[in-house]
Design a protein around this motif. Structure first.
Motif, PDB file in Angstrom:
ATOM      1  N   GLY B 145       0.744  -1.302   0.031  1.00  0.00           N
ATOM      2  CA  GLY B 145       0.084  -0.130  -0.097  1.00  0.00           C
ATOM      3  C   GLY B 145       0.842   1.352   0.173  1.00  0.00           C
ATOM      4  O   GLY B 145       0.432   2.218   0.323  1.00  0.00           O
ATOM      5  N   ILE B 146       2.199   1.251  -0.362  1.00  0.00           N
ATOM      6  CA  ILE B 146       3.174   2.422  -0.216  1.00  0.00           C
ATOM      7  C   ILE B 146       2.813   2.836  -1.656  1.00  0.00           C
ATOM      8  O   ILE B 146       2.860   2.322  -2.710  1.00  0.00           O
ATOM      9  N   THR B 147       3.196   4.024  -1.826  1.00  0.00           N
ATOM     10  CA  THR B 147       2.903   4.820  -3.135  1.00  0.00           C
ATOM     11  C   THR B 147       4.210   5.522  -3.512  1.00  0.00           C
ATOM     12  O   THR B 147       4.734   5.995  -2.431  1.00  0.00           O
ATOM     13  N   GLY B 148       4.287   5.992  -4.595  1.00  0.00           N
ATOM     14  CA  GLY B 148       5.502   6.923  -5.092  1.00  0.00           C
ATOM     15  C   GLY B 148       6.173   6.464  -6.106  1.00  0.00           C
ATOM     16  O   GLY B 148       5.898   6.038  -6.938  1.00  0.00           O
ATOM     17  N   TYR B 149       7.694   6.759  -6.061  1.00  0.00           N
ATOM     18  CA  TYR B 149       8.473   6.585  -7.172  1.00  0.00           C
ATOM     19  C   TYR B 149       9.563   5.549  -6.767  1.00  0.00           C
ATOM     20  O   TYR B 149      10.497   5.528  -5.499  1.00  0.00           O
ATOM     21  N   VAL B 150      10.100   4.587  -7.604  1.00  0.00           N
ATOM     22  CA  VAL B 150      11.262   4.000  -7.165  1.00  0.00           C
ATOM     23  C   VAL B 150      12.172   3.749  -8.631  1.00  0.00           C
ATOM     24  O   VAL B 150      11.835   3.958  -9.719  1.00  0.00           O
ATOM     25  N   GLY B 151      13.674   3.970  -8.268  1.00  0.00           N
ATOM     26  CA  GLY B 151      14.594   4.007  -9.544  1.00  0.00           C
ATOM     27  C   GLY B 151      15.477   2.882  -9.272  1.00  0.00           C
ATOM     28  O   GLY B 151      16.094   2.523  -8.272  1.00  0.00           O
ATOM     29  N   LYS B 152      15.779   2.129 -10.499  1.00  0.00           N
ATOM     30  CA  LYS B 152      16.904   1.306 -10.807  1.00  0.00           C
ATOM     31  C   LYS B 152      17.821   2.005 -10.885  1.00  0.00           C
ATOM     32  O   LYS B 152      17.951   3.005 -11.558  1.00  0.00           O
ATOM     33  N   VAL B 153      19.159   1.756 -10.246  1.00  0.00           N
ATOM     34  CA  VAL B 153      20.194   2.673 -10.086  1.00  0.00           C
ATOM     35  C   VAL B 153      21.007   2.432 -11.248  1.00  0.00           C
ATOM     36  O   VAL B 153      21.138   1.188 -11.842  1.00  0.00           O
ATOM     37  N   ASN B 154      21.440   3.620 -11.910  1.00  0.00           N
ATOM     38  CA  ASN B 154      22.364   3.510 -12.937  1.00  0.00           C
ATOM     39  C   ASN B 154      23.872   3.785 -12.404  1.00  0.00           C
ATOM     40  O   ASN B 154      24.079   4.943 -11.701  1.00  0.00           O
ATOM     41  N   MET B 155      24.875   3.069 -12.575  1.00  0.00           N
ATOM     42  CA  MET B 155      26.220   3.398 -12.234  1.00  0.00           C
ATOM     43  C   MET B 155      27.224   2.507 -13.078  1.00  0.00           C
ATOM     44  O   MET B 155      27.343   1.281 -12.917  1.00  0.00           O
ATOM     45  N   ASP B 156      28.027   3.001 -13.804  1.00  0.00           N
ATOM     46  CA  ASP B 156      28.775   2.525 -14.794  1.00  0.00           C
ATOM     47  C   ASP B 156      30.272   2.703 -14.618  1.00  0.00           C
ATOM     48  O   ASP B 156      30.986   2.562 -15.359  1.00  0.00           O
ATOM     49  N   ARG B 157      30.580   3.389 -13.450  1.00  0.00           N
ATOM     50  CA  ARG B 157      32.024   3.612 -12.977  1.00  0.00           C
ATOM     51  C   ARG B 157      32.080   3.739 -11.330  1.00  0.00           C
ATOM     52  O   ARG B 157      31.071   4.150 -10.678  1.00  0.00           O
TER      53      ARG B 157
END
Lengths: 419, 419
Positions: B145-157
Motif C-alpha cells: 500500500g505504499i505509493t510513490g517512485y522507485v528507481g533502478k540505479v545507474n552506475m557504470d564507474r
C-alpha cells in the motif's frame, strides 16, 4: 554461595576505545561479585546451572550520571525553548507537583521500572525540593534494583513563588532527609540545583554538611551562555563559574558537574586538578541549543567524563540513545573545530556510559573480577543479512538501533532485575 | 460510494510552521479522496460507520523522499566511516547481493511492511542496479500500500568490480525495466547514482530517456567535501557540481537532489531557479559527518525542501526520528551560524516531512479537500501527567518520542494499510 553463570557473547569496555569480546563465553559471579569471563566453565562451577542466552549479546549495563526524576512527566515537551525559559515554563511547575506524595509514588515507580527495563542500573539523580518525595524516589529505585545516588534539590532563589524554599527550610529539610535515608543501594548526594538557584548562605551550609557527613555532590556547570552571564552577575568576585562552587567547599573528586559545555581551558584545568566529574549530556545540550561540549578535548586533557540522559532536557531515558547522541554531538563538534578533533567512536562512547563511571562507585572498568555484576543481555535485530555479522558489528547496530523489547535480561548488584 | 469517516484529534500542516487542529473532529474521505475536516459529521454522511479513535491523534502520514532500499540490511553499521569509504566497505557489497531475487523478495517484503507500520506512505526510493530486484521492490511496495517512485540505479564507474554495469548494460536494462514497470501506485524514476558513478555517456543517455518518457529524476548533490573534490576532477569544465546534471538534461522541477549540504549561494540559486527539489537527510549527514545543510537559508530563499531518511546513511526508517534529526541538525547549524539562523520548530519540521512533498505528487499541503487520504493515527504515551496536555503538546511529545506500538492505524490512498 550464590553462583551465577551467564552464557552469551560477552562484551565489555575495559579500556577507553577498546572492547573485550568473548564469543560464546561465560560471565561468572559469586555472591553478586564478578569472578571472571571464561571460554569454558571452570571445574569449580560445573555443578551450577547456566543462564544460557545463546547467541545474544551480554554487555555491561549503563550508568546514567545526570537526570532529573521529577521531570519524567514532561519528557519530549518544550523542546523549542532556551534553558532559562524552559525552566520557568515547564520544569519548575512540573517539579512543584511532587509535593503530592501519591503522585510522586506513582511517577517514581514507573520511572524506576523503566530504568531497569532499559538497562540503567546505576544513577546519580536529582529529585525535587521535597524531602518526602525524595525518600519515595529512593525507595522506588531501591525496590526496582537500581543503585547509586539521589539528591533532594536545594534552591532558595530564582525558582518562582510556587517552587522555592527559604534558606532555613532548605537546610533543615536537607538535614532531616539525610537522617531519614536508610537504603542499601541508594545513597544520598548533596544537590544544590545550580548557582543561580542557591544563595551564598545556602551554598556555605551545604559545603559544611558535605564535609561533616562526607557526602558526594552534584550540580550544573557552564551549560548555557545565558546562565553564564547570570552567574557572573551574581558572583562578580568570581572569575569563572566553577569558583562559585569551589569557594563553598563543593568542588572535589566526589563532585559531579553536569554539562560543562562552555568550560574553557582554564575551567577545564580546575575540573581536572580537583578530580571533579564532568557529566556530558549530549541530547539535552542539542535539544536546548546549549552548545557542544568539547568532549574529545576534555578526554585528551585527562578529565573524568561520564554520560547523563539529563531527562527532561534529554528526551529519552535509554542510554543507547544517549550514547548515539554523544557520538553525534562529537561529530558536530568535529565540524565546528574545523575537522581538527576526532569524533567519539561507538566503543569510546559505550565506555563513557559504562566503565567511565565505575571508579565513582569504587569499581574497576569493564567486567573486572571483584566488580558487582551489572549487566544487560540484548537480543539482535531480526533484519535480513547479506552475510553473518561479527560481534563488533552486532554491537554497533545494537547501540544505534535497539529499542523496546530488545532487553532479554538486566542484572544489577548480582540480581536479575528485569527479564 | 466508499465513504471513510475517521474520528480523533485531527492535526495537519496546511502551511509551513502552522498546525491546523480540530479536536474531536472527523476526517472524511470519499473514494479515497479527502472531503474535509468537520467538527460534526455532515448530514450526507450520517448513514456511514465511523472509525472512532477516541482521543488519539490523527495526522498526515509521511513522505520519505530519499532512501536506499538495498541498504536496509546494513542499517546501523559502519557509522564511523566517511562517505566514500563507507560506500566501498559496506554499501556496494551489500547492494551487490540484490542480484539474488529471492533475497530481494524477502528483504523488500520486510522493508515495505516496516514502512507501512511506521506511517510512511509515500516514497522516492533508490533500488540497486538490478532490474529484476527493482521490479520486486516495486511490487512489494505496491502490495503493502505504499505509493510513490522507485528507481533502478545507474552506475557504470567507481563501483568496484562486483557492483557496476557497463554503459550499454545500464542503458539497455533501464529501458527494459521501464517497459516492464506496470504498477498502479509505484512509478519509475530515473536514478543516476551520482556524478562520480556515472560516465558522461550514461548521463547523456539518461537525460534523453527522461525527456522522451517524461520521467522524474533522483540523485545526490554536494553531500560531502571529498565527493565535491572528486566531481571537480571528473568535470573540470563545470564550475559547480549541479552543472554536471544540468548539462545532460537531468535538472528540472521533477528532479530530486539528496543532501545539498555544501550547496553555496550560487548552487542554491540554480536549485531554486530550476525548481529542483532538495531532500534534506539530517540523520545521514550527522552519521557520516557530511556537514549541516543550511536548511533555514534554503527555505528563506524559496527552495523546495523535503525530508529523507536516507537509510542506511540514516539509521532509522521512522520519520518521527528523522523529523527530530532535522530539528537537531538545524540547532547545530544555528550555533555554526553564530546564532544568526533560526532552528526548525517541531511544526516546521513536520511540514517538511508531510505537506512539503505534496506538490511533487500533484497534491496540496495538509488534509486539503481533493487530496488522497494519507494519514496515521497515533496513540499517546502513557507517562504520568501533572495536568491535561494540549493537543499541541501531545503532538510535540509524539514527534519526539513515539516508537514501536504507537501507530493505531495507517491510511494510504484511502485504504487502511496498517492497524
Amino acid at each position: 554461595m550464590e553462583i551465577r553463570i551467564i552464557k552469551g557473547n560477552i562484551i565489555s569496555a575495559p579500556e577507553f576505545g577498546k572492547l573485550d569480546i568473548t564469543e560464546n563465553g561465560y560471565l561468572i559471579a559469586a555472591e553478586g561479585k564478578i569472578r571472571g569471563i571464561y571460554q569454558k566453565v571452570p571445574q569449580e562451577y560445573a555443578e551450577h546451572p547456566i543462564e544460557d542466552y545463546g547467541d545474544a549479546l551480554v554487555m555491561q549495563s549503563f550508568a546514567d550520571m545526570h537526570l532529573h526524576a521529577p521531570q519524567y512527566p514532561m519528557l519530549g515537551m518544550g523542546m523549542d525553548m532556551p534553558l532559562l525559559d524552559w525552566l520557568n515554563t515547564y520544569t519548575f511547575p512540573t517539579e512543584a507537583c511532587f509535593k503530592d506524595n501519591e503522585f510522586a509514588r506513582k511517577t517514581y515507580h514507573r520511572l524506576a521500572q523503566e530504568l531497569a527495563a532499559k538497562g540503567t542500573t546505576r544513577v546519580c539523580m536529582f529529585s525535587s525540593i521535597h524531602r518526602e518525595a525524595t525518600l519515595i524516589l529512593m525507595e522506588e529505585l531501591e525496590n526496582a534494583g537500581i543503585t547509586g545516588y539521589v539528591g533532594k534539590v536545594n534552591m532558595d532563589r530564582n525558582g518562582g513563588k510556587d517552587y522555592q524554599e527559604t534558606t532555613e527550610e532548605s537546610i533543615s529539610e536537607t538535614i532531616k532527609w539525610l537522617d531519614e535515608c536508610n537504603f542499601e543501594h541508594i545513597k544520598p548526594m548533596l544537590t544544590p540545583r545550580f548557582t543561580p538557584a542557591c544563595t551564598d548562605e545556602l551554598m556555605q551550609e551545604l559545603g559544611r554538611i558535605a564535609k561533616e557527613k562526607n557526602l558526594p555532590i552534584q550540580s550544573h556547570l557552564s551549560e548555557n551562555t545565558g546562565e553564564l552571564a547570570l552567574v557572573k552577575q551574581l558572583h562578580p568576585d568570581c572569575d569563572q563559574y566553577w569558583e562559585t562552587y569551589e569557594k563553598y567547599g563543593l568542588w572535589n573528586d566526589r563532585t559531579l558537574m553536569a554539562h560543562c559545555v562552555w568550560s574553557d581551558e582554564s575551567e577545564r584545568k580546575a575540573i581536572r586538578d580537583a578530580g571533579v566529574w564532568t557529566v556530558h549530556c549530549a541530547a539535552s545540550n542539542e535539544n536546548l541549543v546549549s552548545g557542544y561540549a568539547p568532549v574529545r578535548r576534555m578526554l585528551d586533557e585527562g578529565l573524568n567524563v561520564v554520560l547523563g540522559s539529563d531527562i527532561a532536557g534529554g528526551d529519552h531515558l535509554s542510554m543507547f540513545k544517549n550514547i548515539t547522541a554523544a557520538i553525534r554531538a562529537s561529530k558536530a563538534r568535529r565540524i565546528m573545530d574545523d575537522w581538527k578533533t576526532d569524533f567519539l567512536t561507538v566503543e569510546e562512547a559505550f565506555y563513557l556510559s559504562t566503565s567511565a563511571a565505575a571508579p565513582f562507585f569504587g569499581e574497576k572498568p569493564g567486567f573486572a573480577p571483584g566488580n558487582s555484576l551489572h549487566a544487560i543481555v540484548v537480543e539482535d535485530e531480526s533484519l535480513p543479512m547479506v552475510r553473518p555479522l561479527s560481534v563488533e558489528e552486532r554491537f554497533e547496530r545494537c547501540v544505534y538501533r535497539r529499542e523496546h523489547g530488545a532487553m532479554l535480561a538486566v542484572y544489577s548488584e548480582g540480581k536479575k532485575i528485569y527479564g
